[in-house]
Design a protein around this motif. Structure first.
Motif, PDB file in Angstrom:
ATOM      1  N   GLN A  73      33.877  44.165  30.667  1.00 58.82           N
ATOM      2  CA  GLN A  73      35.329  44.874  32.219  1.00 58.82           C
ATOM      3  C   GLN A  73      35.685  44.565  33.291  1.00 58.82           C
ATOM      4  OE1 GLN A  73      35.584  48.720  30.443  1.00 58.82           O
ATOM      5  NE2 GLN A  73      37.571  48.145  29.456  1.00 58.82           N
ATOM      6  N   GLN A  74      34.359  44.631  34.164  1.00 55.83           N
ATOM      7  CA  GLN A  74      34.432  44.452  35.473  1.00 55.83           C
ATOM      8  C   GLN A  74      33.812  42.492  35.554  1.00 55.83           C
ATOM      9  OE1 GLN A  74      30.961  46.311  37.618  1.00 55.83           O
ATOM     10  NE2 GLN A  74      31.774  48.030  37.193  1.00 55.83           N
ATOM     11  N   TYR A  75      33.245  42.190  34.632  1.00 55.98           N
ATOM     12  CA  TYR A  75      33.579  40.474  34.462  1.00 55.98           C
ATOM     13  C   TYR A  75      35.037  40.146  34.227  1.00 55.98           C
ATOM     14  CZ  TYR A  75      32.983  35.454  32.952  1.00 55.98           C
ATOM     15  OH  TYR A  75      32.811  34.254  32.837  1.00 55.98           O
ATOM     16  N   GLU A  76      35.451  40.834  33.438  1.00 56.27           N
ATOM     17  CA  GLU A  76      36.958  40.014  33.305  1.00 56.27           C
ATOM     18  C   GLU A  76      37.849  40.160  34.887  1.00 56.27           C
ATOM     19  OE1 GLU A  76      38.089  38.214  30.729  1.00 56.27           O
ATOM     20  OE2 GLU A  76      36.241  38.369  30.635  1.00 56.27           O
ATOM     21  N   SER A  77      37.461  41.702  35.676  1.00 58.60           N
ATOM     22  CA  SER A  77      38.210  41.528  36.309  1.00 58.60           C
ATOM     23  C   SER A  77      38.221  40.887  37.776  1.00 58.60           C
ATOM     24  CB  SER A  77      38.305  43.155  37.478  1.00 58.60           C
ATOM     25  OG  SER A  77      38.876  44.085  36.280  1.00 58.60           O
ATOM     26  N   LEU A  78      36.408  40.397  37.640  1.00 54.84           N
ATOM     27  CA  LEU A  78      35.707  39.330  38.848  1.00 54.84           C
ATOM     28  C   LEU A  78      36.523  38.194  38.915  1.00 54.84           C
ATOM     29  CD1 LEU A  78      33.613  38.962  40.772  1.00 54.84           C
ATOM     30  CD2 LEU A  78      32.639  37.756  38.844  1.00 54.84           C
ATOM     31  N   LYS A  79      36.278  37.853  37.645  1.00 54.25           N
ATOM     32  CA  LYS A  79      37.246  36.330  36.913  1.00 54.25           C
ATOM     33  C   LYS A  79      38.742  36.792  37.665  1.00 54.25           C
ATOM     34  CE  LYS A  79      37.034  35.139  33.103  1.00 54.25           C
ATOM     35  NZ  LYS A  79      36.594  34.590  31.560  1.00 54.25           N
ATOM     36  N   GLN A  80      39.354  37.787  37.029  1.00 57.82           N
ATOM     37  CA  GLN A  80      41.384  37.380  37.688  1.00 57.82           C
ATOM     38  C   GLN A  80      40.609  37.627  39.255  1.00 57.82           C
ATOM     39  OE1 GLN A  80      43.175  41.133  35.409  1.00 57.82           O
ATOM     40  NE2 GLN A  80      44.383  40.482  37.166  1.00 57.82           N
ATOM     41  N   ASN A  81      40.001  38.532  39.503  1.00 51.80           N
ATOM     42  CA  ASN A  81      39.806  38.147  41.336  1.00 51.80           C
ATOM     43  C   ASN A  81      39.708  37.408  42.190  1.00 51.80           C
ATOM     44  OD1 ASN A  81      41.271  41.397  41.349  1.00 51.80           O
ATOM     45  ND2 ASN A  81      38.848  41.944  41.060  1.00 51.80           N
ATOM     46  N   ILE A  82      39.019  36.292  41.457  1.00 48.73           N
ATOM     47  CA  ILE A  82      38.385  35.354  41.969  1.00 48.73           C
ATOM     48  C   ILE A  82      39.712  34.039  42.294  1.00 48.73           C
ATOM     49  CG2 ILE A  82      37.605  33.058  41.483  1.00 48.73           C
ATOM     50  CD1 ILE A  82      35.116  35.286  41.272  1.00 48.73           C
ATOM     51  N   GLU A  83      40.183  33.958  40.706  1.00 51.21           N
ATOM     52  CA  GLU A  83      41.593  33.030  40.888  1.00 51.21           C
ATOM     53  C   GLU A  83      42.172  33.331  41.404  1.00 51.21           C
ATOM     54  OE1 GLU A  83      44.504  32.727  37.272  1.00 51.21           O
ATOM     55  OE2 GLU A  83      42.299  32.441  35.874  1.00 51.21           O
ATOM     56  N   GLU A  84      42.869  34.611  41.792  1.00 51.17           N
ATOM     57  CA  GLU A  84      44.148  34.717  42.444  1.00 51.17           C
ATOM     58  C   GLU A  84      43.632  34.441  43.848  1.00 51.17           C
ATOM     59  OE1 GLU A  84      44.534  39.139  42.205  1.00 51.17           O
ATOM     60  OE2 GLU A  84      45.611  38.857  39.739  1.00 51.17           O
ATOM     61  N   ALA A  85      42.699  34.429  44.093  1.00 50.34           N
ATOM     62  CA  ALA A  85      42.497  34.518  45.859  1.00 50.34           C
ATOM     63  C   ALA A  85      42.119  32.929  45.573  1.00 50.34           C
ATOM     64  CB  ALA A  85      40.765  35.125  45.861  1.00 50.34           C
ATOM     65  N   TYR A  86      41.654  31.939  44.625  1.00 54.61           N
ATOM     66  CA  TYR A  86      41.782  30.862  45.024  1.00 54.61           C
ATOM     67  C   TYR A  86      43.134  30.593  44.899  1.00 54.61           C
ATOM     68  CZ  TYR A  86      41.169  26.587  43.833  1.00 54.61           C
ATOM     69  OH  TYR A  86      41.155  24.717  43.407  1.00 54.61           O
ATOM     70  N   GLN A  87      43.811  30.705  44.189  1.00 55.60           N
ATOM     71  CA  GLN A  87      45.988  30.843  44.319  1.00 55.60           C
ATOM     72  C   GLN A  87      46.581  30.630  45.400  1.00 55.60           C
ATOM     73  OE1 GLN A  87      47.095  32.533  40.667  1.00 55.60           O
ATOM     74  NE2 GLN A  87      46.058  31.319  38.906  1.00 55.60           N
ATOM     75  N   LYS A  88      46.026  31.956  45.856  1.00 50.79           N
ATOM     76  CA  LYS A  88      46.497  32.057  47.348  1.00 50.79           C
ATOM     77  C   LYS A  88      45.780  30.953  48.363  1.00 50.79           C
ATOM     78  CE  LYS A  88      47.151  36.764  45.942  1.00 50.79           C
ATOM     79  NZ  LYS A  88      47.094  38.531  46.292  1.00 50.79           N
ATOM     80  N   ASN A  89      45.091  30.384  48.036  1.00 52.14           N
ATOM     81  CA  ASN A  89      44.281  29.638  48.994  1.00 52.14           C
ATOM     82  C   ASN A  89      43.450  29.862  49.944  1.00 52.14           C
ATOM     83  OD1 ASN A  89      44.326  26.506  48.183  1.00 52.14           O
ATOM     84  ND2 ASN A  89      46.541  26.448  49.224  1.00 52.14           N
ATOM     85  N   LEU A  90      43.176  30.816  49.737  1.00 55.00           N
ATOM     86  CA  LEU A  90      42.259  31.736  50.667  1.00 55.00           C
ATOM     87  C   LEU A  90      41.143  31.447  50.571  1.00 55.00           C
ATOM     88  CD1 LEU A  90      43.445  35.576  49.566  1.00 55.00           C
ATOM     89  CD2 LEU A  90      44.598  34.362  51.794  1.00 55.00           C
ATOM     90  N   TYR A  91      40.617  31.282  49.604  1.00 51.03           N
ATOM     91  CA  TYR A  91      39.045  30.877  49.535  1.00 51.03           C
ATOM     92  C   TYR A  91      38.749  30.244  47.968  1.00 51.03           C
ATOM     93  CZ  TYR A  91      39.174  35.815  50.284  1.00 51.03           C
ATOM     94  OH  TYR A  91      40.001  36.653  50.432  1.00 51.03           O
ATOM     95  N   GLU A  92      38.514  28.786  48.436  1.00 46.47           N
ATOM     96  CA  GLU A  92      37.993  27.352  47.997  1.00 46.47           C
ATOM     97  C   GLU A  92      36.783  27.411  47.656  1.00 46.47           C
ATOM     98  OE1 GLU A  92      39.870  24.336  50.051  1.00 46.47           O
ATOM     99  OE2 GLU A  92      41.536  25.166  50.098  1.00 46.47           O
ATOM    100  N   LYS A  93      35.821  28.587  47.639  1.00 42.51           N
ATOM    101  CA  LYS A  93      34.577  27.958  47.458  1.00 42.51           C
ATOM    102  C   LYS A  93      34.040  28.642  46.255  1.00 42.51           C
ATOM    103  CE  LYS A  93      33.623  28.689  51.880  1.00 42.51           C
ATOM    104  NZ  LYS A  93      33.542  29.830  51.413  1.00 42.51           N
ATOM    105  N   LEU A  94      35.345  29.498  45.757  1.00 48.26           N
ATOM    106  CA  LEU A  94      34.119  30.405  44.829  1.00 48.26           C
ATOM    107  C   LEU A  94      33.959  29.609  43.056  1.00 48.26           C
ATOM    108  CD1 LEU A  94      37.087  33.561  45.569  1.00 48.26           C
ATOM    109  CD2 LEU A  94      34.440  33.767  45.194  1.00 48.26           C
TER     110      LEU A  94
END
Length: 72
Positions: A51-72
Motif C-alpha cells: 500500500q505504501q509502495y503504491e502511494s509512493l509511486k502515485q506521489n512521485i508521479e504527481e510531483a513529476y507531472q507538476k514538473n516539480l521533480y524531474e529526477k525521481l
C-alpha cells in the motif's frame, strides 16, 4: 512551513552535497520528494509494503507531472 517540513528540509540540507540518495523504506515518499528538490542529487526510493509502495509511486508521479521533480 510546518514542523515536519522544517525537519525534512534540515535533513536534506545536510545531505545536499551528496550525488545519490537512497531512501530505503520510503513509506509514501516525503523524504525522497524533498531530496529531489536539490539540483545536485539523484534520488532512489523503495518500499516493500504494497500500500505504501503504491502511494509512493502515485506521489512521485504527481510531483513529476507538476514538473516539480524531474529526477525521481
Amino acid at each position: 512551513m510546518n514542523n515536519r517540513e522544517k525537519f525534512l528540509e534540515e535533513k536534506i540540507r545536510r545531505i545536499a552535497d551528496e550525488k545519490h540518495i537512497f531512501d530505503i523504506g520510503s513509506g509514501v515518499g516525503p523524504l525522497a520528494i524533498w531530496a529531489a528538490l536539490e539540483p545536485s542529487t539523484q534520488v532512489y526510493a523503495t518500499e516493500i509494503v504494497t500500500q505504501q509502495y503504491e502511494s509512493l509511486k502515485q506521489n512521485i508521479e504527481e510531483a513529476y507531472q507538476k514538473n516539480l521533480y524531474e529526477k525521481l
